[in-house]
Design a protein around this motif. Structure first.
Motif, short mmCIF file in Angstrom:
data_model
loop_
_atom_site.label_atom_id
_atom_site.label_comp_id
_atom_site.label_asym_id
_atom_site.label_seq_id
_atom_site.Cartn_x
_atom_site.Cartn_y
_atom_site.Cartn_z
N ASN A 1 -4.75 -0.39 -3.44
CA ASN A 1 -4.74 0.96 -2.88
C ASN A 1 -6.13 1.60 -2.90
O ASN A 1 -6.54 2.26 -1.94
N LYS A 2 -6.86 1.40 -4.00
CA LYS A 2 -8.20 1.97 -4.09
C LYS A 2 -9.12 1.35 -3.04
O LYS A 2 -9.89 2.06 -2.37
N LEU B 1 -8.32 -0.04 -0.17
CA LEU B 1 -7.95 0.39 1.18
C LEU B 1 -8.28 1.86 1.40
O LEU B 1 -8.75 2.25 2.48
N ASP B 2 -8.05 2.70 0.39
CA ASP B 2 -8.40 4.12 0.50
C ASP B 2 -9.90 4.29 0.70
O ASP B 2 -10.34 5.11 1.53
N ASP B 3 -10.70 3.53 -0.05
CA ASP B 3 -12.15 3.61 0.09
C ASP B 3 -12.58 3.19 1.50
O ASP B 3 -13.48 3.80 2.10
N LYS C 1 2.47 1.91 -3.31
CA LYS C 1 1.53 2.30 -4.37
C LYS C 1 1.81 1.57 -5.68
O LYS C 1 1.81 2.17 -6.76
N THR D 1 -2.68 -0.79 -7.85
CA THR D 1 -3.75 0.22 -7.92
C THR D 1 -5.04 -0.27 -7.28
O THR D 1 -5.70 0.47 -6.53
N ILE E 1 -10.76 3.37 4.23
CA ILE E 1 -10.33 4.41 5.18
C ILE E 1 -11.27 5.61 5.12
O ILE E 1 -11.70 6.15 6.15
N ASN E 2 -11.60 6.04 3.90
CA ASN E 2 -12.47 7.21 3.72
C ASN E 2 -13.88 6.97 4.26
O ASN E 2 -14.55 7.90 4.73
N TYR F 1 0.84 -1.21 0.00
CA TYR F 1 0.00 0.00 0.00
C TYR F 1 0.87 1.26 0.00
O TYR F 1 0.64 2.19 -0.78
#
Length: 333
Positions: free
Chosen positions: A48-49, A51-53, A42, A45, A55-56, A39
């Motif tokens: 990362n998407k 995990l970012d989603d 990077k 992709t 987290i957000n 992660y």
């Protein structure tokens, strides 16, 4: 996934990984570390998407979730296994339904025959004709159901072939080192145990690339990987039919050989050495020829060793002694 980070970059990423694990109260297990490092790097992709989603959206980031990310994005074998199981499950479900329908149709056909026999009446042509028409319709239904069943069986056969191919791919992923194409250590251990159970004599050859670190430091990780792969292919070429070559350390291969003596193993080791000596590497910058690859070979025979690890370690020490003594190879007593 193989990373090619410099020491400085790796240390910086390690710091970020530790902060990530601490932030989400994750234990520093290999799986958590692997996902976090990927992660931070990077380099995936999709991961990362996801995990970012998470987290957000303030989703709970715990070890269970990280494990799910690992199997979904970083473990290709898991995806193939899941697809394989789903396909097989679907085929079995359809076959079960079709078999059930066929059973119903056969029962109905048998009942129709019985009814037709009882209904046939020479004195009542209309009644007999109606019974025959009903029997004909039931026969047609049975034939149609039979065609459906045949189609399902054909589909099942095709799925069987595909499943066999997927299983072979999974097996290869499980036992083959992705970087060199040689066997993984655990497979060599399994084969050692199998040969020991059959009371076979076993020899091992340790092949160390003693200047691999020099290639990596002077010309970069990618050149080091090329050297490693070229040597691996030479090892595989010379022992393809006689032994099992595997990668056992960063810069070391081990070859298992059954039912031969150390003197014969030494001949094979010398052939590998001569094959590697013929390899040439040229730098893309300035068309400069790179140094020769240096090997140290250790040969040993199993006597009291109880497993592959003990045998491989003995061969490793023999190769190390050959290197220290300036010899091409050394046969352990």
């Amino acid at each position: 996934m193989i990373f090619h980070d410099s020491m400085a970059n790796a240390q910086e990423k390690m710091t970020q990984v530790c902060l990530f694990l601490e932030q989400y109260h994750l234990p520093p297990t290999p799986m958590n570390y692997h996902v976090a490092y990927t992660y931070i790097s990077k380099c995936d992709t999709a991961l990362n998407k996801a995990l970012d989603d998470a987290i957000n959206s303030k989703k709970t980031i715990d070890s269970i979730y990280i494990e799910n990310l690992y199997f979904e994005y970083l473990n290709p074998g898991h995806k193939t296994e899941t697809e394989l199981l789903q396909s097989v499950d679907g085929i079995l479900t359809n076959l079960s339904k079709t078999t059930h329908e066929s059973h119903k149709q056969i029962s109905s056909f048998a009942q129709s025959i019985s009814t037709c026999i009882q209904t046939l009446d020479e004195g009542n042509v209309a009644k007999s004709r109606k019974a025959i028409v009903q029997l004909s319709q039931t026969t047609e239904d049975l034939l149609q159901q039979h065609q459906v069943f045949k189609a399902q069986m054909k589909k099942a056969r095709l799925m069987y072939v595909k499943s066999q191919q997927q299983l072979q791919q999974l097996r290869r992923q499980h036992i083959i080192d992705p970087q060199t194409g040689l066997y993984k250590r655990h497979y060599l251990n399994q084969q050692t145990q199998a040969w020991m159970a059959k009371d076979k004599s076993i020899c091992a050859i340790a092949i160390q690339i003693t200047n691999l670190d020099d290639f990596t430091q002077q010309y970069g990780d990618l050149v080091g990987d090329v050297v490693l792969n070229r040597v691996a292919k030479k090892v595989q070429k010379y022992v393809f039919e006689s032994g099992l070559p595997g990668r056992t350390r960063k810069q070391e291969f081990t070859v298992l050989l059954a039912d031969i003596e150390p003197s014969t193993a030494n001949v094979i080791a010398e052939k590998i050495k001569k094959g590697v000596d013929r390899l040439k590497f040229v730098s893309t910058k300035g068309n400069k020829e790179l140094p020769k690859i240096e090997l140290a070979l250790g040969i040993t025979k199993r006597y009291q060793e109880q497993n592959f690890d003990e045998l491989a370690h003995k061969a490793h020490l023999a190769a190390h002694k050959a290197h220290l003594c300036g010899q091409t190879s050394f046969i352990a007593p």
